[in-house]
Design a protein around this motif. Sequence first.
Motif, short mmCIF file in Angstrom:
data_model
loop_
_atom_site.label_atom_id
_atom_site.label_comp_id
_atom_site.label_asym_id
_atom_site.label_seq_id
_atom_site.Cartn_x
_atom_site.Cartn_y
_atom_site.Cartn_z
N THR A 96 -0.34 -15.08 8.87
CA THR A 96 -1.05 -13.81 9.08
C THR A 96 -0.07 -12.69 9.38
N GLU A 97 0.90 -12.97 10.25
CA GLU A 97 1.90 -11.96 10.60
C GLU A 97 2.73 -11.55 9.38
N ARG A 145 1.99 -6.03 3.99
CA ARG A 145 0.98 -5.00 3.69
C ARG A 145 1.36 -3.66 4.31
N SER A 146 1.84 -3.68 5.55
CA SER A 146 2.19 -2.43 6.20
C SER A 146 3.40 -1.79 5.53
N GLU A 147 4.35 -2.59 5.07
CA GLU A 147 5.50 -2.03 4.35
C GLU A 147 5.07 -1.41 3.03
N GLU A 148 4.12 -2.05 2.35
CA GLU A 148 3.61 -1.52 1.08
C GLU A 148 2.87 -0.21 1.32
N LYS A 149 2.09 -0.15 2.39
CA LYS A 149 1.36 1.08 2.70
C LYS A 149 2.32 2.22 3.04
N LYS A 150 3.38 1.91 3.78
CA LYS A 150 4.37 2.94 4.11
C LYS A 150 5.05 3.46 2.86
N LYS A 151 5.31 2.55 1.91
CA LYS A 151 5.97 2.95 0.67
C LYS A 151 5.06 3.85 -0.17
N ASP A 152 3.76 3.55 -0.17
CA ASP A 152 2.81 4.32 -0.98
C ASP A 152 2.42 5.65 -0.34
N LYS A 153 2.56 5.75 0.98
CA LYS A 153 2.11 6.94 1.67
C LYS A 153 3.06 8.11 1.41
N ILE A 154 2.47 9.24 1.07
CA ILE A 154 3.24 10.45 0.84
C ILE A 154 3.23 11.24 2.15
N SER A 155 4.38 11.62 2.59
CA SER A 155 4.45 12.36 3.86
C SER A 155 3.92 13.77 3.67
N GLU A 156 3.54 14.38 4.79
CA GLU A 156 2.99 15.73 4.75
C GLU A 156 4.03 16.74 4.28
N SER A 157 5.29 16.50 4.64
CA SER A 157 6.33 17.45 4.22
C SER A 157 6.52 17.39 2.70
N GLY A 168 5.35 -18.05 0.31
CA GLY A 168 5.65 -18.81 -0.90
C GLY A 168 5.59 -17.99 -2.17
N VAL A 169 5.93 -16.70 -2.08
CA VAL A 169 5.95 -15.84 -3.25
C VAL A 169 7.36 -15.30 -3.46
N GLN A 170 7.62 -14.84 -4.67
CA GLN A 170 8.94 -14.29 -4.97
C GLN A 170 9.06 -12.89 -4.38
N ALA A 171 10.29 -12.41 -4.32
CA ALA A 171 10.56 -11.10 -3.69
C ALA A 171 9.88 -9.95 -4.43
N GLY A 172 9.74 -10.02 -5.73
CA GLY A 172 9.13 -8.93 -6.50
C GLY A 172 7.65 -9.15 -6.77
N ALA A 173 6.99 -9.94 -5.93
CA ALA A 173 5.58 -10.29 -6.18
C ALA A 173 4.68 -9.07 -6.01
N SER A 174 3.62 -9.04 -6.80
CA SER A 174 2.65 -7.94 -6.71
C SER A 174 1.76 -8.14 -5.49
N GLN A 175 1.03 -7.10 -5.13
CA GLN A 175 0.13 -7.21 -3.99
C GLN A 175 -0.98 -8.23 -4.24
N LYS A 176 -1.39 -8.35 -5.48
CA LYS A 176 -2.43 -9.33 -5.81
C LYS A 176 -1.92 -10.75 -5.58
N THR A 236 11.55 -8.94 5.41
CA THR A 236 10.77 -9.06 4.18
C THR A 236 11.03 -10.38 3.47
N ALA A 237 12.28 -10.84 3.45
CA ALA A 237 12.60 -12.10 2.78
C ALA A 237 11.90 -13.27 3.45
N GLU A 238 11.87 -13.27 4.79
CA GLU A 238 11.18 -14.33 5.51
C GLU A 238 9.68 -14.31 5.23
N CYS A 239 9.11 -13.11 5.15
CA CYS A 239 7.68 -12.96 4.86
C CYS A 239 7.35 -13.55 3.49
N HIS A 240 8.17 -13.23 2.50
CA HIS A 240 7.94 -13.77 1.15
C HIS A 240 8.10 -15.29 1.17
#
Length: 149
Positions: free
Chosen positions: A53-54, A60-72, A16-24, A8-12
């Motif tokens: 792109t990677e 994005r995939s990490e954010e989606k995983k965080k937002d997704k509520i599991s079935e259990s 060129g964004v900070q670690a706590g950057a919003s999705q926007k 995640t740190a390398e991606c940020h």
Amino acid sequence: MMVYQLNTAECHNILGVQAGASQKEIKNAYRQLSLKYHPDRNKGDGEAFKKVTEAYQQLRSEEKKKDKISESEVATKYSDFWKKYDKGTGSEFNFGPNFAEFRRDFGASATQDYEHNQEKEGSPISTHLILYGGLGAMALWIILSTILK
């Protein structure tokens, strides 16, 4: 084609964004960098574009995983709701022949008889006025359109 495994740190850092950057903010940074490094605009091998792109896709995939509520979790919340609901109801529902004795859980009980259709009936005069007025307007439209051609 080379697939990058980034944390995640390398991606940020790449975007060129900070670690706590919003999705926007992340999306805006990706758009700017993708336009800058796109192979159609930039005479290069496209490695920088692939990295950008990677990094964006991984964030994005990490954010989606965080937002997704599991079935259990959903099943647990559902069962907790019904357990709480069942504790709150002291008496069972009593459906009389016309719902007059129906007791609501909100502490209020219906005092008047329940009828299936409680709407007021429309008067036949207004119904006829609307129906025949509409037909008359359509007839007038047809007549005028044929005369004025």
